[in-house]
Design a protein around this motif. Structure first.
Motif, PDB file in Angstrom:
ATOM      1  N   VAL A  24      -3.516   4.553  -4.299  1.00 33.10           N
ATOM      2  CA  VAL A  24      -4.148   4.130  -5.501  1.00 33.10           C
ATOM      3  C   VAL A  24      -3.780   2.668  -4.888  1.00 33.10           C
ATOM      4  N   ALA A  25      -2.142   2.221  -4.444  1.00 34.18           N
ATOM      5  CA  ALA A  25      -1.344   0.842  -4.060  1.00 34.18           C
ATOM      6  C   ALA A  25      -2.632   0.715  -2.716  1.00 34.18           C
ATOM      7  N   PHE A  26      -2.934   2.070  -1.664  1.00 34.40           N
ATOM      8  CA  PHE A  26      -3.253   1.145  -1.037  1.00 34.40           C
ATOM      9  C   PHE A  26      -4.916   0.673  -0.808  1.00 34.40           C
ATOM     10  N   THR A  33      -8.116  -7.258  -0.056  1.00 37.43           N
ATOM     11  CA  THR A  33      -7.690  -7.882   1.513  1.00 37.43           C
ATOM     12  C   THR A  33      -8.934  -7.544   2.481  1.00 37.43           C
ATOM     13  N   GLY A  34      -9.710  -6.316   2.748  1.00 35.68           N
ATOM     14  CA  GLY A  34      -9.674  -5.149   3.859  1.00 35.68           C
ATOM     15  C   GLY A  34      -9.031  -5.246   4.555  1.00 35.68           C
ATOM     16  N   SER A  35      -7.433  -5.796   4.049  1.00 33.81           N
ATOM     17  CA  SER A  35      -6.536  -5.607   5.277  1.00 33.81           C
ATOM     18  C   SER A  35      -6.264  -3.956   5.408  1.00 33.81           C
ATOM     19  N   LEU A  36      -5.898  -3.641   6.641  1.00 27.76           N
ATOM     20  CA  LEU A  36      -5.057  -2.237   6.625  1.00 27.76           C
ATOM     21  C   LEU A  36      -3.595  -2.085   6.152  1.00 27.76           C
ATOM     22  N   ALA A  37      -3.167  -3.040   6.972  1.00 24.28           N
ATOM     23  CA  ALA A  37      -1.966  -3.916   6.670  1.00 24.28           C
ATOM     24  C   ALA A  37      -1.375  -3.859   5.507  1.00 24.28           C
ATOM     25  N   LEU A  38      -1.841  -4.829   5.223  1.00 20.18           N
ATOM     26  CA  LEU A  38      -1.495  -5.107   3.363  1.00 20.18           C
ATOM     27  C   LEU A  38      -1.791  -3.680   2.785  1.00 20.18           C
ATOM     28  N   GLY A  39      -3.122  -3.087   3.106  1.00 15.02           N
ATOM     29  CA  GLY A  39      -2.942  -1.274   2.316  1.00 15.02           C
ATOM     30  C   GLY A  39      -1.545  -1.188   2.239  1.00 15.02           C
ATOM     31  N   GLY A  40      -1.258  -1.157   3.477  1.00 14.15           N
ATOM     32  CA  GLY A  40       0.193  -0.261   4.158  1.00 14.15           C
ATOM     33  C   GLY A  40       0.895  -0.447   3.967  1.00 14.15           C
ATOM     34  N   MET A  41       0.934  -1.680   2.986  1.00 13.11           N
ATOM     35  CA  MET A  41       2.249  -2.731   2.642  1.00 13.11           C
ATOM     36  C   MET A  41       2.934  -2.126   1.575  1.00 13.11           C
ATOM     37  N   ALA A  42       1.488  -1.758   0.876  1.00 15.04           N
ATOM     38  CA  ALA A  42       0.891  -1.736  -0.726  1.00 15.04           C
ATOM     39  C   ALA A  42       1.608  -0.317  -1.539  1.00 15.04           C
ATOM     40  N   ALA A  43       0.686   0.466   0.100  1.00 14.89           N
ATOM     41  CA  ALA A  43       1.266   2.125  -0.075  1.00 14.89           C
ATOM     42  C   ALA A  43       3.123   1.937  -0.086  1.00 14.89           C
ATOM     43  N   VAL A  44       3.037   1.562   0.830  1.00 13.01           N
ATOM     44  CA  VAL A  44       4.717   1.356   0.487  1.00 13.01           C
ATOM     45  C   VAL A  44       5.976   0.510  -0.269  1.00 13.01           C
ATOM     46  N   LEU A  45       5.752  -0.783  -0.227  1.00  9.45           N
ATOM     47  CA  LEU A  45       6.341  -1.038  -1.495  1.00  9.45           C
ATOM     48  C   LEU A  45       6.280  -0.362  -3.256  1.00  9.45           C
ATOM     49  N   GLU A  46       4.486  -0.167  -3.769  1.00 15.21           N
ATOM     50  CA  GLU A  46       5.109   0.312  -4.818  1.00 15.21           C
ATOM     51  C   GLU A  46       5.359   1.261  -5.226  1.00 15.21           C
ATOM     52  N   PRO A  47       5.806   3.015  -4.525  1.00 14.57           N
ATOM     53  CA  PRO A  47       6.418   3.914  -4.400  1.00 14.57           C
ATOM     54  C   PRO A  47       7.913   3.491  -5.014  1.00 14.57           C
ATOM     55  N   VAL A  48       8.581   2.298  -4.424  1.00 19.11           N
ATOM     56  CA  VAL A  48       9.903   1.820  -3.908  1.00 19.11           C
ATOM     57  C   VAL A  48       9.719   0.658  -5.787  1.00 19.11           C
ATOM     58  N   CYS A  49       8.923  -0.228  -5.002  1.00 19.20           N
ATOM     59  CA  CYS A  49       9.108  -0.829  -7.023  1.00 19.20           C
ATOM     60  C   CYS A  49       9.351   0.332  -8.737  1.00 19.20           C
TER      61      CYS A  49
END
Length: 75
Positions: A24-26, A33-49
């Motif tokens: 979902v975060a990705f 944003t249309g950005s795979l990099a930002l999608g990936g960053m969100a996908a990693v940061l969301e569970p950490v948060c």
């Protein structure tokens, strides 16, 4: 079932929830944003948060419930 079966079931559920949150975060970030990099960053940061903030959230609600129950008994 056995204790091992219950542990495996809980672990599978937690893993499933984590994958869902990451997906979902990705998706949200990618579509925003249309950005795979930002999608990936969100996908990693969301569970950490979630891991860092969930205990704080639970403690807040436990304390609130304790205060409300204490006040209700005093009335």
């Amino acid at each position: 079932g056995s204790a091992r079966d219950r542990i495996l079931r809980v672990a599978a559920e937690k893993l499933s929830q984590t994958i869902l949150h990451m997906g979902v975060a990705f998706a949200v970030m990618y579509f925003a944003t249309g950005s795979l990099a930002l999608g990936g960053m969100a996908a990693v940061l969301e569970p950490v948060c979630n891991v860092l903030l969930l205990p704080v959230h639970d403690r807040f609600w436990d304390n609130l419930e304790h205060r409300l129950n204490g006040n209700m008994r005093a009335i």
